[in-house]
Design an enzyme around this catalytic site. Sequence first.
Site, PDB file in Angstrom:
ATOM      1  CD  GLU A 173      -3.118  -1.552   1.859  1.00 16.46           C
ATOM      2  OE1 GLU A 173      -3.167  -0.512   2.795  1.00 16.46           O
ATOM      3  OE2 GLU A 173      -3.684  -2.448   1.983  1.00 16.46           O
ATOM      4  CG  HIS A 412     -15.741  -7.487   6.060  1.00 21.04           C
ATOM      5  ND1 HIS A 412     -15.376  -6.601   7.098  1.00 21.04           N
ATOM      6  CD2 HIS A 412     -14.380  -7.292   5.248  1.00 21.04           C
ATOM      7  CE1 HIS A 412     -14.081  -6.275   7.177  1.00 21.04           C
ATOM      8  NE2 HIS A 412     -13.591  -6.471   5.803  1.00 21.04           N
ATOM      9  CD  GLU A 414      -9.493  -6.732   8.985  1.00 14.67           C
ATOM     10  OE1 GLU A 414      -9.564  -6.126   7.728  1.00 14.67           O
ATOM     11  OE2 GLU A 414      -8.047  -7.288   9.082  1.00 14.67           O
ATOM     12  CG  HIS A 482      -9.300  -5.615   1.017  1.00 13.59           C
ATOM     13  ND1 HIS A 482      -9.347  -4.314   0.867  1.00 13.59           N
ATOM     14  CD2 HIS A 482     -10.028  -6.056   0.059  1.00 13.59           C
ATOM     15  CE1 HIS A 482     -10.089  -3.766   0.102  1.00 13.59           C
ATOM     16  NE2 HIS A 482     -10.569  -5.006  -0.614  1.00 13.59           N
ATOM     17  CD  GLU A 483      -5.710  -5.192   4.386  1.00 12.89           C
ATOM     18  OE1 GLU A 483      -6.313  -6.369   4.717  1.00 12.89           O
ATOM     19  OE2 GLU A 483      -6.183  -3.949   4.053  1.00 12.89           O
ATOM     20  CD  GLU A 501      -6.439  -2.939   0.242  1.00 12.45           C
ATOM     21  OE1 GLU A 501      -7.104  -1.863   0.424  1.00 12.45           O
ATOM     22  OE2 GLU A 501      -6.097  -3.749   1.208  1.00 12.45           O
ATOM     23  CD  GLU A 507      -8.459   0.722   2.031  1.00 10.56           C
ATOM     24  OE1 GLU A 507      -9.800   0.187   1.800  1.00 10.56           O
ATOM     25  OE2 GLU A 507      -7.628   0.484   2.364  1.00 10.56           O
TER      26      GLU A 507
HETATM   27  C1  NOJ Z   1      -8.626  -2.388   5.204  1.00  8.91           C
HETATM   28  C2  NOJ Z   1      -9.241  -2.653   3.861  1.00  8.91           C
HETATM   29  O1  NOJ Z   1      -8.763  -2.361   2.980  1.00  8.91           O
HETATM   30  C3  NOJ Z   1     -10.628  -1.982   3.720  1.00  8.91           C
HETATM   31  O2  NOJ Z   1     -11.313  -2.253   2.822  1.00  8.91           O
HETATM   32  C4  NOJ Z   1     -11.534  -2.417   5.170  1.00  8.91           C
HETATM   33  O3  NOJ Z   1     -12.542  -1.515   5.232  1.00  8.91           O
HETATM   34  C5  NOJ Z   1     -10.647  -2.381   6.410  1.00  8.91           C
HETATM   35  N1  NOJ Z   1      -9.439  -2.688   6.288  1.00  8.91           N
HETATM   36  C6  NOJ Z   1     -11.352  -3.084   7.619  1.00  8.91           C
HETATM   37  O4  NOJ Z   1     -11.379  -4.415   7.329  1.00  8.91           O
HETATM   38 CA    CA Z   2      -5.874  -2.258   2.744  1.00  9.85          CA
END
Ligand code: NOJ
Ligand code: CA
Length: 702
Positions: A173, A412, A414, A482-483, A501, A507
Site C-alpha cells: 500500500e 466480510h 477481517e 484485502h492485504e 487489494e 480508500e
Molecule cells: C482495510 C481494507 O482495505 C478496508 O477495505 C477495510 O474496510 C478495512 N481494512 C477493515 O477491514
Molecule cells: Ca488495505
Amino acid sequence: MMSSIKTRVLILFLLFSISAKASPPLEITREKVRLQFSVDDAGRPVYAVLFNGKEVVKPSSLGFLIDSDSLFYKNFKLAGEDRKTVDETWKPVWGEYSTIRNNYEQLTVHLKHSSGKLLDIVFKVFADGVGFRYEFPRQNGLTYFIIKDECTQFQLAGDHKAFWIPGDFDTNEYAYTTSLLSEVNNTPVVAAATDIAVRTVTDARAVQTPLMMKTADGLYINIHEAALLNYPAMQLHVDNKSFRLSSTLVPDAFNNKAYLHAPTHTPWRTIIISDKATDILASKIILNLNEPPVDTNVAWIKPMKFVGVWWEMQTGKSTWNYSDYADSTDAKGQLIPNQKHGANTANVKRYIDFAAKNGIGGVLVEGWNKGWESWFGNWKENVFDFATPYPDFNVKEITEYALLKGVNMIMHNETSGSATSYERQLDTAFRFMKQFGYHAVKTGYVGRIVPRGEHHDGQWMVNHYERVLQHGMQYQVMVDAHEPPRPTGLHRTYPNFMACEAARGNEYHAFSNGNPPDHETILPFTRLMGGPMDYTPGIFKLKGYAPGVPNRSVHSTLAKQLALYVTMYSPVTMAADLPENYEAKPDAFQFIKEVPVDWDDTKILEAEPGDYITIARKEKGSDRWFVGAITDENARATTLPLNFLQKGKKYKAIIYEDATGATWKTNPEAYSIRSVTVDSNTRLKLALAPGGGTAISIIQSE
Ligand code: NOJ
Ligand code: CA
C-alpha cells in the site's frame, strides 16, 4: 538480519562476473523475442533475453542456496534438453477477453550438479516475453529441502526509468516512485505500524514486483512472477551501479525462504517486453503460465458490481464497532451501543433497496460481527468471531430481505492479521456463509501476522490465502482478499479469486493524504498485471466527505472516477460512494449502472505508464462497447478512432466528460454529458482535465 545481509554480500561476490562463453548457447525464439541459455566455465546456468536483436536481459545467473548445498548455482553440467511448441486457446470463466491464445516455444534444460542432484529449468518464449521456472525432479539426493535463497538475476542493459514501490514483506500500500534504477533507494523501516498496515522493509534497494521499466530508447519491460503457490513472493534487489536485479524472497521467522518437497517447482519468473506500452497491458503471459481451473463446476461464479456499508465508516460517519470500547458493558455484561454503528439492520436494508433499485448485484457489510472494539493493534489472537453478529445486525432478516429484493449479500471477514484465528474458524465461517446464502466474502489482514514472525508475503501466508480460496471453491464462495501478496494470475486456477487489494486503493483518500493523480495510470502496469484489484472507484462527493477534515479531497475528477470502471478491470467492482451521493447525480450514476464487469474483448487504445491510459471493452455477449480514458495531473487532448466498432453500423455514444474548468485540485465535481451518433469511421475528440478522465458507453442504435 545480519545473517541475511551477509548472505546477500556473499551471493553478490560469488556471482559477480558471469561469463557465458563456455559452450554455444541454446536458443529459442518467438517473433522478436529470443532466449539464450548456457552453462558457463564454472558450471553456472546462465540465460539472456533479446528483443529485436537488442539485449534486454544480459547473461544472468540462475540457481539457489539450499540447506544441503550452498553452491546450488554453480558446478552444473547440462545433461539434456527438451523442446516443444504450444499453440492453444482457452476460455476464462470471466475476464477481459472471452478467448485467450497461449502460443509459445518451450525449452527445458536438465542440469546435473557435481553433488549428483538434479535441477530442471523450463523456459517458455512468447511473442511478448519470457517465463521460466525451476523444477526439482523426483530424486534420491533431494527430497525435503529448504530454500535459503534464490539466485535468479536479471542483468539489465541500462539505467532504465522504473515505476516502483519498496520491497515490503507485509504491504503493497504505497504510492509509486518514478525514478531511474540508479536512484532506487527507500528508507528501510522494520515492522513499524503506520496508517493501517504494518510495514517491513529490510533492504533499502529492494523493490516490489511487478516492476515496470522503460528504457531510454523506448522499450517497455515488466518483471513479475506467475502462479505463486507454496513459495514466498519474489522481490528484486536493485544494484544501483550495474543495474542488475537479484531475486530476494520474503523470509520466515528463521530467515528461511521456502520449505519444499521434490518433485516440485517454483513460480514462474516473467519478463514482458514490447516497444509499445499498450502491448504490456494486453499481455496474457501471466494468465497463460497459470494452471487451468481446479474445478469445472463454476456456474455459481458470477461477476457483479456492489455497494457497501463501508465508505461511511472509512470517512468517519459511522463505525465498524458497536460499542466505543470492549469494556463498555451494562450490568448484565452486554455491550452498550455507541449509536454510530454502521452495520445495523435498517441501514443495511437501505443499501439493499438502493442496490435493487439500480441493478447493482451485491451489498457488502463490514462491522457486522463481534470483535471490532479491539481489532486494531498488532499480534492479537482471537479478536474476531466470524459467526456471531452484533445484536443490531439481524442476519436472518437481512438474508430474507436481500433474497426478496434479488440482491447478493457479501460477507466480510477481517482477521486483523491473525491467520491462525481465522484458520481455526474457517469451516465455521464458511458454513455460516452457506447457511445464510452468502456467495462472496471480502477478507482482510490488517496488522502483523500470527503465526508471529510470519509475513503477509511469505510462504506460510501464501499457503493460507490458497487454503481460503480452496474453502471458497468447496463452499461456493467468491473471494476478494484485502492485504494479500500482489496477485500472480491465480484467478485462472481459482476462478473464485475475483479480486484482491494488494495496492494503495481509493480508500486512502478517506483516511490519509490520498493517492497522487498519476497513481491509476501506473497501477495497470504494475499491480494489475497479476490480476484484478478491488480499487473501490466511483466516488462522486470528492470534497467535504470526511467529517472534521474539511481539506481532504479525492485526487481525481468525477469523470475520471467513472473511467476507472473501464481502465481498472475487476469482475467485482464497488460503487464505493454513499447512496445519497449517487442519488444527487443520477445522470452520472447511469454510467455505473450500465458498465459491465465481464467482457468479450478489450482494446488497449493508448497507454503510457505514469501519464495516461485509454481502453475500450466489449461487453460479454452483447454489442455494447465501453471506453475509459484517464490522465495524470496534466490535461490531455486526444482523438480516438472508433475503428473497433462493427463496420456499417450506427451507434449512440454517451460521453461522460470533465466540464470546462474541471480540475482534480479545485473543481473536481464538474462534469458534463453529451450524446453523439458514431460509427467505425468516427474519430472522437476528447479533452481530459488535469487529474481527469472520460467514460463512454457505446450502444448500437439500429
Ligand atoms: C482495510 C481494507 O482495505 C478496508 O477495505 C477495510 O474496510 C478495512 N481494512 C477493515 O477491514
Ligand atoms: Ca488495505
